[in-house]
Design a protein around this motif. Structure first.
Motif, PDB file in Angstrom:
ATOM      1  N   ALA A   1     -14.606  -8.100   7.568  1.00  0.00           N
ATOM      2  CA  ALA A   1     -14.673  -6.780   8.104  1.00  0.00           C
ATOM      3  C   ALA A   1     -13.693  -6.561   9.332  1.00  0.00           C
ATOM      4  O   ALA A   1     -13.292  -5.219   9.087  1.00  0.00           O
ATOM      5  CB  ALA A   1     -16.385  -6.745   8.979  1.00  0.00           C
ATOM      6  N   ILE A   2     -13.587  -7.516  10.022  1.00  0.00           N
ATOM      7  CA  ILE A   2     -12.277  -6.939  11.150  1.00  0.00           C
ATOM      8  C   ILE A   2     -11.213  -6.419  10.456  1.00  0.00           C
ATOM      9  O   ILE A   2     -10.458  -5.890  11.036  1.00  0.00           O
ATOM     10  CB  ILE A   2     -12.348  -8.240  12.087  1.00  0.00           C
ATOM     11  N   CYS A   3     -10.819  -7.439   9.338  1.00  0.00           N
ATOM     12  CA  CYS A   3      -9.335  -7.196   9.044  1.00  0.00           C
ATOM     13  C   CYS A   3      -9.417  -5.650   8.103  1.00  0.00           C
ATOM     14  O   CYS A   3      -8.517  -5.072   8.085  1.00  0.00           O
ATOM     15  CB  CYS A   3      -9.236  -8.279   7.793  1.00  0.00           C
ATOM     16  N   LYS A   4     -10.516  -5.407   7.652  1.00  0.00           N
ATOM     17  CA  LYS A   4     -10.777  -4.154   6.948  1.00  0.00           C
ATOM     18  C   LYS A   4     -10.582  -2.817   7.832  1.00  0.00           C
ATOM     19  O   LYS A   4     -10.131  -1.897   7.444  1.00  0.00           O
ATOM     20  CB  LYS A   4     -12.121  -4.277   6.055  1.00  0.00           C
ATOM     21  N   ASN A   5     -11.459  -3.126   9.035  1.00  0.00           N
ATOM     22  CA  ASN A   5     -11.683  -1.967   9.572  1.00  0.00           C
ATOM     23  C   ASN A   5     -10.819  -1.676  11.143  1.00  0.00           C
ATOM     24  O   ASN A   5     -10.746  -0.782  11.481  1.00  0.00           O
ATOM     25  CB  ASN A   5     -13.174  -2.134  10.287  1.00  0.00           C
ATOM     26  N   THR A   6     -10.290  -3.008  11.588  1.00  0.00           N
ATOM     27  CA  THR A   6      -9.540  -2.852  12.759  1.00  0.00           C
ATOM     28  C   THR A   6      -7.878  -3.282  12.570  1.00  0.00           C
ATOM     29  O   THR A   6      -7.947  -4.149  11.994  1.00  0.00           O
ATOM     30  CB  THR A   6     -10.120  -3.711  13.667  1.00  0.00           C
TER      31      THR A   6
ATOM     32  N   PRO B   1       0.763  -1.245  -0.027  1.00  0.00           N
ATOM     33  CA  PRO B   1      -0.027  -0.023   0.006  1.00  0.00           C
ATOM     34  C   PRO B   1       0.808   1.250  -0.111  1.00  0.00           C
ATOM     35  O   PRO B   1       1.926   1.246   0.241  1.00  0.00           O
ATOM     36  CB  PRO B   1      -0.860  -0.134   1.261  1.00  0.00           C
ATOM     37  N   SER B   2       0.219   2.188  -0.593  1.00  0.00           N
ATOM     38  CA  SER B   2       1.047   3.523  -0.444  1.00  0.00           C
ATOM     39  C   SER B   2       1.295   4.054   1.257  1.00  0.00           C
ATOM     40  O   SER B   2       0.250   3.981   1.781  1.00  0.00           O
ATOM     41  CB  SER B   2       0.293   4.516  -1.084  1.00  0.00           C
ATOM     42  N   LEU B   3       2.219   4.350   1.614  1.00  0.00           N
ATOM     43  CA  LEU B   3       2.710   4.626   2.945  1.00  0.00           C
ATOM     44  C   LEU B   3       1.633   5.993   3.104  1.00  0.00           C
ATOM     45  O   LEU B   3       1.593   6.234   4.345  1.00  0.00           O
ATOM     46  CB  LEU B   3       4.206   4.610   3.136  1.00  0.00           C
ATOM     47  N   ALA B   4       1.631   6.686   2.145  1.00  0.00           N
ATOM     48  CA  ALA B   4       1.018   8.068   2.399  1.00  0.00           C
ATOM     49  C   ALA B   4      -0.640   7.837   2.680  1.00  0.00           C
ATOM     50  O   ALA B   4      -1.302   8.734   3.160  1.00  0.00           O
ATOM     51  CB  ALA B   4       1.162   8.919   1.183  1.00  0.00           C
ATOM     52  N   ASN B   5      -0.995   6.800   2.462  1.00  0.00           N
ATOM     53  CA  ASN B   5      -2.460   6.443   2.299  1.00  0.00           C
ATOM     54  C   ASN B   5      -2.830   5.154   2.904  1.00  0.00           C
ATOM     55  O   ASN B   5      -3.341   4.049   2.076  1.00  0.00           O
ATOM     56  CB  ASN B   5      -3.117   6.546   0.931  1.00  0.00           C
ATOM     57  N   LEU B   6      -2.505   4.754   4.063  1.00  0.00           N
ATOM     58  CA  LEU B   6      -2.548   3.379   4.653  1.00  0.00           C
ATOM     59  C   LEU B   6      -4.167   3.210   5.100  1.00  0.00           C
ATOM     60  O   LEU B   6      -4.986   3.992   5.579  1.00  0.00           O
ATOM     61  CB  LEU B   6      -1.708   3.257   5.924  1.00  0.00           C
ATOM     62  N   PRO B   7      -4.860   1.850   4.967  1.00  0.00           N
ATOM     63  CA  PRO B   7      -5.917   1.497   4.952  1.00  0.00           C
ATOM     64  C   PRO B   7      -6.269   1.671   6.704  1.00  0.00           C
ATOM     65  O   PRO B   7      -5.150   1.788   7.515  1.00  0.00           O
ATOM     66  CB  PRO B   7      -6.037  -0.023   4.715  1.00  0.00           C
ATOM     67  N   ALA B   8      -7.463   1.752   7.062  1.00  0.00           N
ATOM     68  CA  ALA B   8      -7.666   1.817   8.631  1.00  0.00           C
ATOM     69  C   ALA B   8      -7.315   0.469   9.288  1.00  0.00           C
ATOM     70  O   ALA B   8      -6.862   0.404  10.533  1.00  0.00           O
ATOM     71  CB  ALA B   8      -9.311   2.159   8.837  1.00  0.00           C
ATOM     72  N   GLY B   9      -7.476  -0.554   8.606  1.00  0.00           N
ATOM     73  CA  GLY B   9      -7.342  -1.801   9.346  1.00  0.00           C
ATOM     74  C   GLY B   9      -6.160  -2.680   8.917  1.00  0.00           C
ATOM     75  O   GLY B   9      -4.857  -1.711   8.945  1.00  0.00           O
ATOM     76  N   CYS B  10      -6.141  -3.818   8.650  1.00  0.00           N
ATOM     77  CA  CYS B  10      -4.616  -4.346   8.418  1.00  0.00           C
ATOM     78  C   CYS B  10      -4.159  -3.912   7.096  1.00  0.00           C
ATOM     79  O   CYS B  10      -4.740  -3.979   6.066  1.00  0.00           O
ATOM     80  CB  CYS B  10      -4.839  -5.879   8.497  1.00  0.00           C
ATOM     81  N   ALA B  11      -2.693  -3.566   7.279  1.00  0.00           N
ATOM     82  CA  ALA B  11      -2.425  -3.055   5.943  1.00  0.00           C
ATOM     83  C   ALA B  11      -2.262  -4.177   4.665  1.00  0.00           C
ATOM     84  O   ALA B  11      -2.303  -3.854   3.569  1.00  0.00           O
ATOM     85  CB  ALA B  11      -0.945  -2.326   6.188  1.00  0.00           C
TER      86      ALA B  11
ATOM     87  N   HIS C   1      -5.448 -10.884  12.963  1.00  0.00           N
ATOM     88  CA  HIS C   1      -6.557 -11.350  13.548  1.00  0.00           C
ATOM     89  C   HIS C   1      -6.723 -12.957  13.615  1.00  0.00           C
ATOM     90  O   HIS C   1      -7.171 -13.203  14.491  1.00  0.00           O
ATOM     91  CB  HIS C   1      -7.815 -10.576  12.854  1.00  0.00           C
ATOM     92  N   PHE C   2      -6.015 -13.413  12.832  1.00  0.00           N
ATOM     93  CA  PHE C   2      -6.061 -14.954  12.581  1.00  0.00           C
ATOM     94  C   PHE C   2      -4.927 -15.666  13.293  1.00  0.00           C
ATOM     95  O   PHE C   2      -4.760 -16.898  13.418  1.00  0.00           O
ATOM     96  CB  PHE C   2      -6.174 -15.450  11.147  1.00  0.00           C
ATOM     97  N   ALA C   3      -4.075 -15.081  14.024  1.00  0.00           N
ATOM     98  CA  ALA C   3      -2.742 -15.466  14.384  1.00  0.00           C
ATOM     99  C   ALA C   3      -2.942 -16.745  15.517  1.00  0.00           C
ATOM    100  O   ALA C   3      -2.442 -17.707  14.989  1.00  0.00           O
ATOM    101  CB  ALA C   3      -1.992 -14.386  15.233  1.00  0.00           C
TER     102      ALA C   3
END
Lengths: 322, 341
Positions: free
Chosen positions: A280-285, A258-268, A300-302
């Motif tokens: 959902a959880i990966c996307k948001n948290t 991902p662009s480091l200037a624009n990281l997603p809210a959840g898991c990169a 999250h699945f560790a």
């Protein structure tokens, strides 16, 4: 934008730590941050680097200059551009020695430089010392770069892709030289690389870096047998392996970091993750740091994956014993 | 090395030959008749013929050219009818003044450029860098004679800090005995402090007007190269050895960034030595520049031809010297004989 975020790890005396990740994951920025050599306009905005009982980030520049080269030394990635082209290699080694030990005479420093060149197996060291970088091959230059780093027997070496620019045979030789020199001196090493094969041979522990974070930390054995983070697994699967040739082309990780200037809210890694894409959880948290075995993973699945791999690990351990 | 020298020598001779040929032809195709200028408008055809014979321009062109080159090599540079003496003597009496001014201007321009470029690029000092960029842009657009007059108006007429356009010394001051012809050196040799300080005072304004444009050029060039080199990977390696900013800047960045500046400096020095015509005029400086201008106007063949040939030799000599220095500074430009794979 931040190239390195929330990275935390420790290196014990004599330990060899590997940091792996694909291009642009922040590995080199991490190395330069530790030495406080990020070129302006870049900067280290926060964090601590503890060397024994001192926080390097809070040292004065003058004190930091004393740490560089004598307590922490850098082995740079590209030997073709790592040396000053208009200075003899001897002068470049001597410069480092005399910077930290001004009482050493020129003659003594020169003798020591010859010794260092012998240590890293530069043939005819006493003649080569007066050569300029352009008179040496890539492999020889990388040995000189290593000799410079070893000049003051630093307890910690940071090797940033030390063999990437070399051909395979030279790579092996240079790694041997490095390994022996480090072993003799009992120095700790942070080895930054994208080459997992080198990590397996060389390191006591591995950190996998993705988008500026350490997503998994483990021993090489654990990582190779049962990677927890899907990114680690994907990295492992993309190592070329002759035994797997029949299974078709080498698997790649779809997408780009991902662009480091624009990281997603959840898991990169979520957009590229075979496991978590669209979850959902990966996307948001952002995943927490979860202790797993002797290491940690940010996924999250560790725990699930660690449990799944339990049997596999036991079998492998049993194989080892027999 | 030998073949390199041979190549250089051939190139040098070709340059000098070309310059001599062009100056020879140009002077002869220019409209106007020097013979008329010398003999006067009322001279008889017979008198004109006499002058022609005296100047040697009645001979066929190839013979004239051969005499010109042969004479230059053997030290007979012809007779200047405007100055009324052998060209070599006329030059000799004036060349020291030009050389002193040019060297002084060069030292000022070079030193100032070196220091300011280093400071401007050292840890990206914004204030000095801004100043350097403004002054160098300004400098590149400044005509020398204009600057010369402005300096005179401000520092001589208004502030009276420096002497006016009165040559190399005050009229009342006795020149020191001539040894090198450079007044600063000669006055020091003679222990004449009054003459020394006066010579310096007289040099400053013309040298500033002469050196400002080269300074602006050099500082821009060196600044750009320093910035470029300071981003090179090996600089990070030097810094990782614990070497401080300033030492890295002067010991590693500068030597690597210096080559283009060295080349330019050589050409600038040659240009200063031959090109101070207008500034010499403004400051009434008794150098070669003024002489050459007059000689061109009066078609004094011998002076102009010798001057151009001398210039060509100077340029060739300087660029040869620069090439030699290249080898000293950058080992990669040395002959690869020492290469051992």
């Amino acid at each position: 934008m931040r190239a390195v975020r929330g990275v935390s790890f420790e290196v014990r005396r004599g330990e060899k730590v590997g940091i792996v990740g694909e291009s642009g994951s922040g590995k080199s920025a991490l190395a330069l941050s530790i030495l406080r050599l990020i070129a302006p306009p870049g900067e280290v905005v926060g964090g601590q680097v503890w060397l024994n009982d001192r926080d390097l980030m809070r040292l004065r520049e003058r004190e930091m200059a004393h740490v560089r080269g004598s307590e922490i030394a850098l082995i740079f990635q590209d030997p073709m551009t790592a040396l000053d082209p208009v200075m003899t290699i001897g002068a470049q080694i001597v410069e480092s020695i005399r910077k930290h030990r001004p009482d050493v005479s020129r003659k003594e420093a020169r003798d020591r430089a010859i010794e260092l060149l012998r240590d890293v197996e530069v043939p005819l060291a006493e003649r080569r010392i007066d050569d300029y970088p352009h008179q040496l091959s890539g492999g020889m230059r990388q040995r000189v770069v290593i000799a410079i780093a070893l000049a003051n027997d630093p307890p910690l070496l940071i090797a940033d892709e030390p063999t990437t620019a070399l051909d395979v045979t030279t790579q092996a030789q240079v790694l041997d030289v490095l390994e022996r020199a480090v072993e003799e001196r009992g120095a700790a090493v942070i080895l930054i690389t994208h080459n997992l094969g080198i990590v397996a041979d060389f390191c006591d522990s591995v950190k996998v870096m993705y988008a500026g974070r350490l997503v998994e930390q483990a021993t090489p054995t654990d990582l190779f047998r049962s990677p927890i983070h899907p990114y680690s697994e994907a990295l492992l699967r993309s190592i070329p392996d002759p035994a797997r040739l029949e299974q078709g082309p080498l698997p790649t990780i779809p997408g780009a970091p991902p662009s480091l200037a624009n990281l997603p809210a959840g898991c990169a890694f979520e957009p590229r993750c075979p496991l978590g894409r669209g979850v959902a959880i990966c996307k948001n948290t952002a995943p927490p740091v979860i202790p797993i075995g002797q290491g940690v993973a940010e996924c999250h699945f560790a725990e699930e994956r660690w449990a799944d791999n339990e049997t596999m690990r036991k079998e492998a351990a049993a194989d080892d014993r027999s | 090395m030998i073949s390199f020298l041979r190549m250089r020598l051939a190139g040098a001779l070709a340059t000098i030959f070309g310059a001599s040929l062009i100056s020879f032809i140009l002077l002869r195709v220019l409209p106007g008749d020097p013979v008329r200028l010398i003999a006067g408008p009322l001279a008889s055809e017979q008198a004109l013929e006499g002058v022609r014979r005296q100047l040697g321009i009645d001979l066929p062109l190839p013979v004239q050219y051969a005499r010109y080159i042969g004479g230059f090599v053997t030290g007979d540079w012809g007779f200047s009818f405007t100055a009324g003496g052998p060209v070599r003597e006329v030059f000799a009496s004036r060349i020291a003044a030009t050389a002193e001014l040019a060297l002084f201007a060069f030292v000022i321009a070079f030193t100032a450029a070196l220091i300011l470029a280093l400071l401007a690029t050292y840890r990206r000092n914004r204030i000095i860098d801004g100043f350097v960029r403004v002054i160098s842009t300004f400098g590149l657009g400044t005509p020398q004679f204009w600057l010369a007059m402005i300096l005179l108006i401000v520092f001589f007429e208004q502030l009276n800090l420096f002497p006016g356009p009165s040559g190399r010394l005050d009229a009342s001051t006795l020149a020191p005995p001539r040894v090198t012809g450079l007044l600063t050196v000669d006055s020091l040799l003679a222990g004449r402090w009054d003459a020394f300080s006066q010579a310096i005072e007289h040099l400053i304004l013309p040298a500033l007007s002469l050196g400002f444009v080269p300074f602006a050029f050099l500082v821009r060039l060196l600044r750009a190269n320093l910035l470029e080199m300071s981003r090179e990977p090996f600089i990070v390696v030097v810094r990782s050895k614990g070497i401080g900013y300033w030492a890295t800047h002067t010991r590693h960045v500068l030597p690597n960034a210096f080559l283009p500046t060295l080349t330019a400096s050589g050409l600038i020095l040659a240009e200063l030595l031959t090109g101070s015509v207008l500034v010499e005029k403004v400051f009434a400086w008794p150098g070669i520049g003024a002489l050459v201008v007059d000689s061109i106007l009066r078609q004094d063949y011998a002076v102009v031809q010798s001057f151009i040939l001398l210039t060509a030799v100077l340029y060739v000599g300087v660029s040869f010297l620069v090439d030699m220095l290249y080898g000293v500074i950058d080992p990669r430009t040395r002959n690869p004989v020492s290469q051992r794979g």
